[in-house]
Design a protein around this motif. Structure first.
Motif, PDB file in Angstrom:
ATOM      1  N   ALA A 172      -1.049  16.749  -9.098  1.00  0.00           N
ATOM      2  CA  ALA A 172      -0.650  16.359  -7.745  1.00  0.00           C
ATOM      3  C   ALA A 172       0.232  15.125  -7.829  1.00  0.00           C
ATOM      4  CB  ALA A 172      -1.881  16.067  -6.891  1.00  0.00           C
ATOM      5  N   VAL A 173       1.281  15.090  -6.995  1.00  0.00           N
ATOM      6  CA  VAL A 173       2.148  13.915  -6.909  1.00  0.00           C
ATOM      7  C   VAL A 173       1.939  13.287  -5.538  1.00  0.00           C
ATOM      8  CG1 VAL A 173       4.522  13.063  -6.994  1.00  0.00           C
ATOM      9  CG2 VAL A 173       3.852  15.015  -8.412  1.00  0.00           C
ATOM     10  N   HIS A 174       1.533  12.017  -5.533  1.00  0.00           N
ATOM     11  CA  HIS A 174       1.292  11.305  -4.270  1.00  0.00           C
ATOM     12  C   HIS A 174       2.073  10.001  -4.248  1.00  0.00           C
ATOM     13  CE1 HIS A 174      -2.099  13.683  -2.879  1.00  0.00           C
ATOM     14  NE2 HIS A 174      -2.805  13.456  -3.962  1.00  0.00           N
ATOM     15  N   CYS A 175       2.487   9.561  -3.034  1.00  0.00           N
ATOM     16  CA  CYS A 175       2.876   8.170  -2.846  1.00  0.00           C
ATOM     17  C   CYS A 175       1.584   7.364  -2.878  1.00  0.00           C
ATOM     18  CB  CYS A 175       3.505   7.951  -1.471  1.00  0.00           C
ATOM     19  SG  CYS A 175       5.103   8.716  -1.270  1.00  0.00           S
TER      20      CYS A 175
ATOM     21  N   THR B 147      -8.540  12.325 -11.212  1.00  0.00           N
ATOM     22  CA  THR B 147      -8.261  11.013 -11.793  1.00  0.00           C
ATOM     23  C   THR B 147      -6.747  10.767 -11.814  1.00  0.00           C
ATOM     24  OG1 THR B 147      -8.651   9.636 -13.756  1.00  0.00           O
ATOM     25  CG2 THR B 147      -8.145  11.940 -14.150  1.00  0.00           C
ATOM     26  N   PHE B 148      -6.344   9.496 -11.810  1.00  0.00           N
ATOM     27  CA  PHE B 148      -4.934   9.154 -11.998  1.00  0.00           C
ATOM     28  C   PHE B 148      -4.594   9.330 -13.480  1.00  0.00           C
ATOM     29  CE2 PHE B 148      -5.397   6.067  -8.257  1.00  0.00           C
ATOM     30  CZ  PHE B 148      -4.715   6.889  -7.385  1.00  0.00           C
TER      31      PHE B 148
ATOM     32  N   VAL C 171       5.526   3.400  -5.353  1.00  0.00           N
ATOM     33  CA  VAL C 171       4.910   3.918  -6.589  1.00  0.00           C
ATOM     34  C   VAL C 171       4.450   5.359  -6.385  1.00  0.00           C
ATOM     35  CG1 VAL C 171       3.074   3.636  -8.296  1.00  0.00           C
ATOM     36  CG2 VAL C 171       4.087   1.609  -7.217  1.00  0.00           C
ATOM     37  N   LEU C 172       4.766   6.207  -7.343  1.00  0.00           N
ATOM     38  CA  LEU C 172       4.274   7.586  -7.340  1.00  0.00           C
ATOM     39  C   LEU C 172       3.123   7.708  -8.333  1.00  0.00           C
ATOM     40  CD1 LEU C 172       7.604   9.625  -7.300  1.00  0.00           C
ATOM     41  CD2 LEU C 172       6.163   8.912  -5.384  1.00  0.00           C
ATOM     42  N   ALA C 173       2.046   8.351  -7.869  1.00  0.00           N
ATOM     43  CA  ALA C 173       0.887   8.571  -8.727  1.00  0.00           C
ATOM     44  C   ALA C 173       0.828  10.032  -9.148  1.00  0.00           C
ATOM     45  CB  ALA C 173      -0.393   8.213  -7.976  1.00  0.00           C
ATOM     46  N   LEU C 174       0.474  10.254 -10.406  1.00  0.00           N
ATOM     47  CA  LEU C 174       0.214  11.602 -10.908  1.00  0.00           C
ATOM     48  C   LEU C 174      -1.296  11.748 -11.037  1.00  0.00           C
ATOM     49  CD1 LEU C 174       2.952  11.972 -13.673  1.00  0.00           C
ATOM     50  CD2 LEU C 174       3.100  12.325 -11.193  1.00  0.00           C
ATOM     51  N   GLN C 175      -1.834  12.739 -10.344  1.00  0.00           N
ATOM     52  CA  GLN C 175      -3.280  12.917 -10.290  1.00  0.00           C
ATOM     53  C   GLN C 175      -3.642  14.276 -10.881  1.00  0.00           C
ATOM     54  OE1 GLN C 175      -4.518  11.978  -6.343  1.00  0.00           O
ATOM     55  NE2 GLN C 175      -6.584  12.757  -6.628  1.00  0.00           N
TER      56      GLN C 175
ATOM     57  N   ASP D  59      -9.304  18.233 -17.121  1.00  0.00           N
ATOM     58  CA  ASP D  59      -8.106  18.899 -17.651  1.00  0.00           C
ATOM     59  C   ASP D  59      -7.381  17.959 -18.609  1.00  0.00           C
ATOM     60  OD1 ASP D  59      -5.887  20.428 -18.144  1.00  0.00           O
ATOM     61  OD2 ASP D  59      -5.164  20.459 -16.067  1.00  0.00           O
ATOM     62  N   THR D  60      -8.024  17.709 -19.759  1.00  0.00           N
ATOM     63  CA  THR D  60      -7.475  16.715 -20.687  1.00  0.00           C
ATOM     64  C   THR D  60      -6.127  17.145 -21.272  1.00  0.00           C
ATOM     65  OG1 THR D  60      -8.912  17.683 -22.363  1.00  0.00           O
ATOM     66  CG2 THR D  60      -9.669  15.651 -21.314  1.00  0.00           C
ATOM     67  N   ASP D  61      -5.867  18.451 -21.332  1.00  0.00           N
ATOM     68  CA  ASP D  61      -4.569  18.899 -21.854  1.00  0.00           C
ATOM     69  C   ASP D  61      -3.433  18.399 -20.962  1.00  0.00           C
ATOM     70  OD1 ASP D  61      -5.808  20.138 -23.921  1.00  0.00           O
ATOM     71  OD2 ASP D  61      -5.691  22.165 -23.081  1.00  0.00           O
ATOM     72  N   THR D  62      -3.580  18.602 -19.648  1.00  0.00           N
ATOM     73  CA  THR D  62      -2.530  18.146 -18.727  1.00  0.00           C
ATOM     74  C   THR D  62      -2.475  16.616 -18.697  1.00  0.00           C
ATOM     75  OG1 THR D  62      -2.862  20.129 -17.383  1.00  0.00           O
ATOM     76  CG2 THR D  62      -1.660  18.313 -16.356  1.00  0.00           C
ATOM     77  N   ILE D  63      -3.642  15.965 -18.665  1.00  0.00           N
ATOM     78  CA  ILE D  63      -3.668  14.502 -18.630  1.00  0.00           C
ATOM     79  C   ILE D  63      -2.929  13.929 -19.837  1.00  0.00           C
ATOM     80  CG2 ILE D  63      -5.166  12.453 -18.803  1.00  0.00           C
ATOM     81  CD1 ILE D  63      -7.277  14.044 -17.197  1.00  0.00           C
TER      82      ILE D  63
END
Ligand SMILES: NCc1[nH]cc(CCC(=O)O)c1CC(=O)O
Length: 311
Positions: free
Chosen positions: A78-81, A96-97, A202-206, A211-215
C-alpha cells in the motif's frame, strides 16, 4: 528470501495518489528490473464523503479501504501519504511500514487566480480549505480572511475555485508537484508562515507483516533521513493524542551537519492561542525527540487545549 515476481500496489484512485504509485513503480523498477508491478486502485470513504471528516470516521478515512485490500491479500503493497495516516493509534494489526520514500517539499502554497500573495489579499477573501491546521493558522496570522469549507482531491478543488466557490486555495506544494500543476501556485508559504502537518510530503510503503519477501524488496526504497524525521513527527502525534479536529502542526528537519530537530505547534481553532516548542535531538533517538517535544507542549497546556475542542 525469494523475491516476488509481481507486486500488486494498492492506493487511492485520485490523480495525486496514482502519481505517487507511479513514483513507487519507477523506483522499484530501477532497483529490481525483474519484478513486475500492477496497480490496484480503490475509492476511500474520504474520497466519497464531501462533508466534514469528523462526521465519518475522521482519521483513517483516506486509508481504511486501502489497508483492508492489503490485509485481504488483494494487494501486496500500500502507498499512503503519511499525512493521511492516523498518528494516535498503531497501524492496522498485521501491517507494517516497510519504507518511507525521500521527502518532498513540506510547504503549503497559495493559489490565487489574481496573483496576489497572502499578505496582499483584501479583507473578506474566501480561502477554500477544510483543514483545521490551515484555518487556525490563518485565523492567527490573517484574521481578516475568511475560510470556507472545501474538500475533494486537489484537481476537484481547483475546479471548485474556478467555479467561484472560493477566491483562493491553500494546497500542499508536494501534491501540486505530483499532479503536475505547480503552474497555479501564486506563493509558496514558508514553514514560519504556515507550519506543515505531521508527515508532510512523505510517502509510506506499507506491507503485511508476514510478507517478508515483499518487505525485503521494497525496504530498499527507504530514505534514512526521512525515516528519522517521520519517526520523530509521528511519535509527537502519538503522545499528544489529537483528534480529527485538533489543529496540530509540526516538522522535523535535518540540518547540513546532520543534526535532527523538531518544531511543533498546537492551536485553538480561532488561532488566539498558539503553543510552540522546538528541540534538537542531540544524542536522543527520533522517538525520544518526538516524546520530548510533545511533553514540552503538554506542559504548556496542550492537553486541555486539545480536549477543549469539540469533536
Ligand atoms: N488531504 C489530502 C492530502 N494528503 C496529502 C496531501 C499533500 C501531499 C503530502 O503532504 O504528502 C494532500 C493534499 C493537500 O493537503 O494539499
Amino acid at each position: 528470501m525469494s523475491a516476488p515476481e509481481l507486486i500488486r500496489i494498492v492506493s487511492r484512485d485520485s490523480p495525486m495518489a496514482l502519481a505517487q504509485v507511479e513514483r513507487v513503480r519507477a523506483e522499484l523498477g530501477a532497483l529490481h528490473p525483474g519484478i513486475a508491478t500492477e496497480v490496484v486502485p480503490v475509492k476511500t470513504t474520504g474520497d466519497r464523503w464531501m462533508g466534514a471528516l469528523s462526521q465519518v470516521e475522521g482519521k483513517g478515512a483516506f486509508t481504511k479501504e486501502v489497508d483492508a485490500a492489503l490485509l485481504a491479500g488483494e494487494a501486496d503493497l500500500a502507498v499512503h501519504c503519511v499525512k493521511d495516516i492516523p498518528g494516535d493509534r498503531p497501524l492496522p494489526a498485521g501491517t507494517t511500514f516497510a519504507a518511507f520514500l525521500e521527502r518532498d517539499d513540506v510547504r503549503d502554497a497559495l493559489i490565487h487566480p489574481g496573483g496576489l500573495t497572502l499578505d496582499e489579499l483584501p479583507e473578506g477573501t474566501r480561502i477554500g480549505t477544510s483543514s483545521v491546521r490551515r484555518i487556525a493558522q490563518l485565523a492567527a496570522s490573517h484574521p481578516h480572511l475568511q475560510c470556507v469549507p472545501m474538500r475533494g482531491n486537489a484537481n476537484r478543488r481547483m475546479e471548485k475555485l474556478a467555479a467561484g466557490e472560493a477566491d483562493a486555495l491553500l494546497l500542499a506544494v508536494s501534491g501540486l508537484e505530483r499532479i503536475g500543476r505547480t503552474d497555479v501556485i501564486t506563493q509558496v508559504l514558508s514553514v514560519e508562515e504556515m507550519c506543515p502537518p505531521i508527515g508532510a510530503g512523505v510517502l509510506a510503503l506499507q506491507c503485511r507483516e508476514d510478507d517478508t519477501d515483499t518487505i525485503d524488496v521494497v525496504s530498499g526504497l527507504g530514505h534514512p533521513q526521512t525515516f528519522q524525521e517521520t519517526t520523530a513527527e509521528r511519535m509527537l502525534l502519538h503522545v499528544l493524542q489529537g483528534h480529527c479536529n485538533s489543529p496540530i502542526a509540526g516538522y522535523a528537519r535535518t540540518d547540513r551537519r546532520g543534526e535532527l530537530s523538531l518544531r511543533a505547534c498546537v492551536f485553538t481553532p480561532d488561532g488566539k492561542t498558539v503553543l510552540n516548542a522546538h528541540e534538537w535531538a542531540g544524542p536522543l533517538t527520533p522517538e525520544t525527540l518526538g516524546t520530548s517535544v510533545a511533553v514540552a507542549l503538554l506542559r504548556q497546556g496542550a492537553r486541555e487545549l486539545i480536549d477543549g475542542i469539540a469533536h
